[in-house]
Scaffold this motif. Structure first.
Motif, PDB file in Angstrom:
ATOM      1  N   MET A 161       0.833  -1.207   0.000  1.00  0.00           N
ATOM      2  CA  MET A 161       0.000   0.000   0.000  1.00  0.00           C
ATOM      3  C   MET A 161       0.870   1.260   0.000  1.00  0.00           C
ATOM      4  SD  MET A 161      -2.830  -1.317   2.773  1.00  0.00           S
ATOM      5  CE  MET A 161      -4.250  -0.316   2.311  1.00  0.00           C
ATOM      6  N   LEU A 162       1.939   1.230   0.754  1.00  0.00           N
ATOM      7  CA  LEU A 162       2.827   2.383   0.846  1.00  0.00           C
ATOM      8  C   LEU A 162       3.642   2.561  -0.427  1.00  0.00           C
ATOM      9  CD1 LEU A 162       4.004   1.780   4.502  1.00  0.00           C
ATOM     10  CD2 LEU A 162       2.416   3.551   3.735  1.00  0.00           C
ATOM     11  N   LEU A 163       4.106   1.458  -0.986  1.00  0.00           N
ATOM     12  CA  LEU A 163       4.854   1.538  -2.240  1.00  0.00           C
ATOM     13  C   LEU A 163       3.981   2.106  -3.352  1.00  0.00           C
ATOM     14  CD1 LEU A 163       6.706  -1.899  -2.051  1.00  0.00           C
ATOM     15  CD2 LEU A 163       7.784   0.359  -1.938  1.00  0.00           C
ATOM     16  N   LEU A 164       2.714   1.709  -3.371  1.00  0.00           N
ATOM     17  CA  LEU A 164       1.798   2.214  -4.393  1.00  0.00           C
ATOM     18  C   LEU A 164       1.512   3.693  -4.173  1.00  0.00           C
ATOM     19  CD1 LEU A 164       0.062   1.636  -6.839  1.00  0.00           C
ATOM     20  CD2 LEU A 164      -1.778   0.883  -5.291  1.00  0.00           C
ATOM     21  N   ALA A 165       1.399   4.119  -2.923  1.00  0.00           N
ATOM     22  CA  ALA A 165       1.173   5.535  -2.633  1.00  0.00           C
ATOM     23  C   ALA A 165       2.329   6.382  -3.145  1.00  0.00           C
ATOM     24  CB  ALA A 165       0.983   5.741  -1.136  1.00  0.00           C
ATOM     25  N   ALA A 166       3.548   5.916  -2.918  1.00  0.00           N
ATOM     26  CA  ALA A 166       4.717   6.648  -3.411  1.00  0.00           C
ATOM     27  C   ALA A 166       4.739   6.664  -4.939  1.00  0.00           C
ATOM     28  CB  ALA A 166       5.998   6.006  -2.867  1.00  0.00           C
ATOM     29  N   GLU A 167       4.412   5.520  -5.537  1.00  0.00           N
ATOM     30  CA  GLU A 167       4.414   5.438  -7.002  1.00  0.00           C
ATOM     31  C   GLU A 167       3.381   6.375  -7.615  1.00  0.00           C
ATOM     32  OE1 GLU A 167       3.023   2.195 -10.342  1.00  0.00           O
ATOM     33  OE2 GLU A 167       4.016   1.435  -8.537  1.00  0.00           O
ATOM     34  N   ARG A 168       2.177   6.373  -7.057  1.00  0.00           N
ATOM     35  CA  ARG A 168       1.105   7.198  -7.617  1.00  0.00           C
ATOM     36  C   ARG A 168       1.393   8.692  -7.501  1.00  0.00           C
ATOM     37  NH1 ARG A 168      -4.850   4.706  -6.002  1.00  0.00           N
ATOM     38  NH2 ARG A 168      -4.646   2.714  -7.135  1.00  0.00           N
ATOM     39  N   THR A 169       2.144   9.056  -6.484  1.00  0.00           N
ATOM     40  CA  THR A 169       2.435  10.484  -6.284  1.00  0.00           C
ATOM     41  C   THR A 169       3.806  10.875  -6.810  1.00  0.00           C
ATOM     42  OG1 THR A 169       3.245  10.031  -4.039  1.00  0.00           O
ATOM     43  CG2 THR A 169       0.923  10.633  -4.268  1.00  0.00           C
ATOM     44  N   GLY A 170       4.517   9.925  -7.416  1.00  0.00           N
ATOM     45  CA  GLY A 170       5.800  10.236  -8.021  1.00  0.00           C
ATOM     46  C   GLY A 170       6.883  10.613  -7.045  1.00  0.00           C
ATOM     47  N   ALA A 171       6.849  10.006  -5.850  1.00  0.00           N
ATOM     48  CA  ALA A 171       7.819  10.353  -4.812  1.00  0.00           C
ATOM     49  C   ALA A 171       8.668   9.150  -4.444  1.00  0.00           C
ATOM     50  CB  ALA A 171       7.101  10.871  -3.562  1.00  0.00           C
TER      51      ALA A 171
END
Length: 213
Positions: A161-171
């Motif tokens: 979930m955290l990896l996807l959050a970073a990916e979606r926000t480009g961070a």
């Protein structure tokens, strides 16, 4: 509010929703108890007896894992309720409009943060149920993206979930800040992954977030 770490270069803020973006112990309790009552109903058991079974399991799990807490979704899997069924329960049982109301101050704070950072929610509720909560609070416009229980079919803490959050926000991971009200569920894993973390006890703490960033 407890500050554990603030990224030197902050790009993304990952918000938990329940108990973080609002202050309502009644609704936090109801989200758990509605599912416990439903479990009791479908199994033909006394509600108090099932509450005790759930409480005892979580207490035993914490004792076996150094005091850490386990989410309700992960708890229910031990009672034979798969994540897919938990998702259906939450989508039908939860009614935030009975407990919460619009929060213009929160909306204004998130507006300000959205002008500087990417904002995203990571929650143990399904996306549709979480969206209902944000709609009731009046902050859906400020938080357009949600990663929920049905996104990765995982319950926090889950690195996916955290990896996807970073990916979606480009961070990058070390450019992300996790904000939540439960250390073991919302913050411990982000810290292990190199993210920043802030522990809050409700909306009143979130109001002060711009002052510390």
């Amino acid at each position: 509010m407890t500050l554990y770490s603030i990224p030197r270069k902050l790009r993304t803020i990952i918000f938990d929703i329940d108990g973080t973006l609002y202050t309502s112990s009644a609704y936090v309790f109801e989200q758990v108890d509605a599912q416990v009552r439903h479990l009791a109903h479908i199994r033909g058991k006394d509600e108090d007896a099932v509450r005790k079974e759930i409480f005892d399991y979580r207490k035993r799990w914490a004792a076996e894992h150094g005091g850490k807490k386990i989410s309700l979704g992960n708890t229910l899997t031990a009672f034979g309720i798969p994540i897919e069924e938990s998702i259906r329960w939450r989508e039908t049982l939860l009614a935030p409009e009975k407990f919460l109301q619009r929060d213009p101050r929160l909306a204004a704070v998130l507006d300000g943060l959205a002008g500087k950072y990417r904002l995203i929610c990571v929650t143990n509720n399904p996306v549709a149920a979480a969206r209902k909560t944000l709609d009731v609070l009046g902050v859906s416009a400020q938080l357009p993206d949600i990663i929920g229980l049905d996104t990765c079919m995982k319950s926090k803490p889950a690195p996916e979930m955290l990896l996807l959050a970073a990916e979606r926000t480009g961070a990058a991971l070390d450019e992300c800040l996790s904000v939540g009200d439960r250390y073991d569920i919302d913050l411990a894993l982000p810290l292990e992954m190199g993210m920043g973390a802030v522990l809050v006890s409700g909306a009143e703490d979130v109001y002060s977030l711009p002052e510390i960033l």
